[in-house]
Design a protein around this motif. Structure first.
Motif, mmCIF file in Angstrom:
data_model
loop_
_atom_site.group_PDB
_atom_site.id
_atom_site.type_symbol
_atom_site.label_atom_id
_atom_site.label_comp_id
_atom_site.label_asym_id
_atom_site.label_seq_id
_atom_site.Cartn_x
_atom_site.Cartn_y
_atom_site.Cartn_z
ATOM 1 N N VAL A 16 31.625 -28.929 18.784
ATOM 2 C CA VAL A 16 32.537 -29.794 18.040
ATOM 3 C C VAL A 16 32.688 -31.129 18.749
ATOM 4 O O VAL A 16 32.604 -32.182 18.130
ATOM 5 C CB VAL A 16 33.907 -29.104 17.860
ATOM 6 N N SER A 17 32.836 -31.100 20.075
ATOM 7 C CA SER A 17 33.013 -32.358 20.801
ATOM 8 C C SER A 17 31.733 -33.173 20.832
ATOM 9 O O SER A 17 31.773 -34.398 20.733
ATOM 10 C CB SER A 17 33.522 -32.104 22.221
ATOM 11 N N ALA A 19 29.354 -33.091 18.537
ATOM 12 C CA ALA A 19 29.083 -33.543 17.175
ATOM 13 C C ALA A 19 29.883 -34.785 16.817
ATOM 14 O O ALA A 19 29.404 -35.638 16.076
ATOM 15 C CB ALA A 19 29.381 -32.426 16.181
ATOM 16 N N LYS A 20 31.075 -34.909 17.360
ATOM 17 C CA LYS A 20 31.889 -36.086 17.072
ATOM 18 C C LYS A 20 31.251 -37.349 17.644
ATOM 19 O O LYS A 20 31.412 -38.426 17.072
ATOM 20 C CB LYS A 20 33.297 -35.908 17.633
ATOM 21 N N ARG A 22 28.026 -37.952 17.979
ATOM 22 C CA ARG A 22 26.758 -38.242 17.295
ATOM 23 C C ARG A 22 26.956 -38.226 15.797
ATOM 24 O O ARG A 22 28.036 -38.041 15.294
ATOM 25 C CB ARG A 22 25.736 -37.174 17.682
ATOM 26 N N GLU A 23 25.907 -38.395 15.100
ATOM 27 C CA GLU A 23 25.977 -38.290 13.639
ATOM 28 C C GLU A 23 26.431 -36.885 13.300
ATOM 29 O O GLU A 23 25.642 -35.949 13.292
ATOM 30 C CB GLU A 23 24.619 -38.610 13.044
ATOM 31 N N SER A 24 27.689 -36.787 13.008
ATOM 32 C CA SER A 24 28.374 -35.514 12.923
ATOM 33 C C SER A 24 27.700 -34.493 12.016
ATOM 34 O O SER A 24 27.347 -33.410 12.454
ATOM 35 C CB SER A 24 29.808 -35.744 12.477
ATOM 36 N N SER A 25 27.525 -34.802 10.771
ATOM 37 C CA SER A 25 27.004 -33.779 9.858
ATOM 38 C C SER A 25 25.569 -33.408 10.179
ATOM 39 O O SER A 25 25.190 -32.242 10.072
ATOM 40 C CB SER A 25 27.129 -34.238 8.413
ATOM 41 N N CYS A 27 23.989 -33.548 13.201
ATOM 42 C CA CYS A 27 23.949 -32.728 14.414
ATOM 43 C C CYS A 27 24.613 -31.369 14.203
ATOM 44 O O CYS A 27 24.174 -30.385 14.782
ATOM 45 C CB CYS A 27 24.568 -33.468 15.588
ATOM 46 N N ASP A 28 25.649 -31.316 13.391
ATOM 47 C CA ASP A 28 26.255 -30.020 13.081
ATOM 48 C C ASP A 28 25.205 -29.080 12.494
ATOM 49 O O ASP A 28 25.120 -27.911 12.865
ATOM 50 C CB ASP A 28 27.399 -30.166 12.079
ATOM 51 N N CYS A 77 19.824 -34.433 19.094
ATOM 52 C CA CYS A 77 20.943 -33.491 18.948
ATOM 53 C C CYS A 77 20.774 -32.301 19.893
ATOM 54 O O CYS A 77 21.744 -31.864 20.526
ATOM 55 C CB CYS A 77 21.056 -32.998 17.507
#
Length: 117
Positions: A16-17, A19-20, A22-25, A27-28, A77
């Motif tokens: 979670v930390s 992903a915030k 980087r490009e969140s979606s 990398c998620d 990622c």
């Protein structure tokens, strides 16, 4: 089993930390697909990747093939994940993923490399 679940929960919190930052979606999605491979590529006592790992690798291959920047983004990622978790990946294990999962890796996996290449 409880230890394994605690391990995955800890990883999820770290993700979670990361992903915030980087490009969140994007990398998620990478993290969710690669997380099942982390133990195999970092722990030599694991004999082969599980089916979740191979499914994730195949999903990431499809993502990588969707656009030209996909492989570099996936690489970055995964590097971020390894750096945050302080996990060294074994190069021979990374190479064996293509054999165990019966697929070609269309994106690089490493602890530290130039993801733009």
């Amino acid at each position: 089993m409880a230890r394994h679940l605690l391990y995955l929960a800890t990883i999820a919190l770290m993700l979670v930390s990361v992903a915030k930052a980087r490009e969140s979606s994007f990398c998620d999605n990478v993290f969710n697909n690669f997380i099942h491979c982390v133990r195999y590529v970092s722990d030599l006592s694991i004999n082969e990747p599980g089916s979740g790992c191979c499914s994730g690798i195949i999903n990431l291959k499809q993502v990588a093939n969707q656009n030209e920047a996909g492989p570099a983004q996936i690489c970055q990622c995964i590097e971020d994940l390894a750096r945050v978790m302080h996990i060294p990946f074994d190069a021979s294990r990374i190479q064996s993923l293509r054999i165990h999962c019966h697929t070609h890796l269309s994106f690089p996996i490493s602890n530290a490399m130039d993801c733009s290449k």
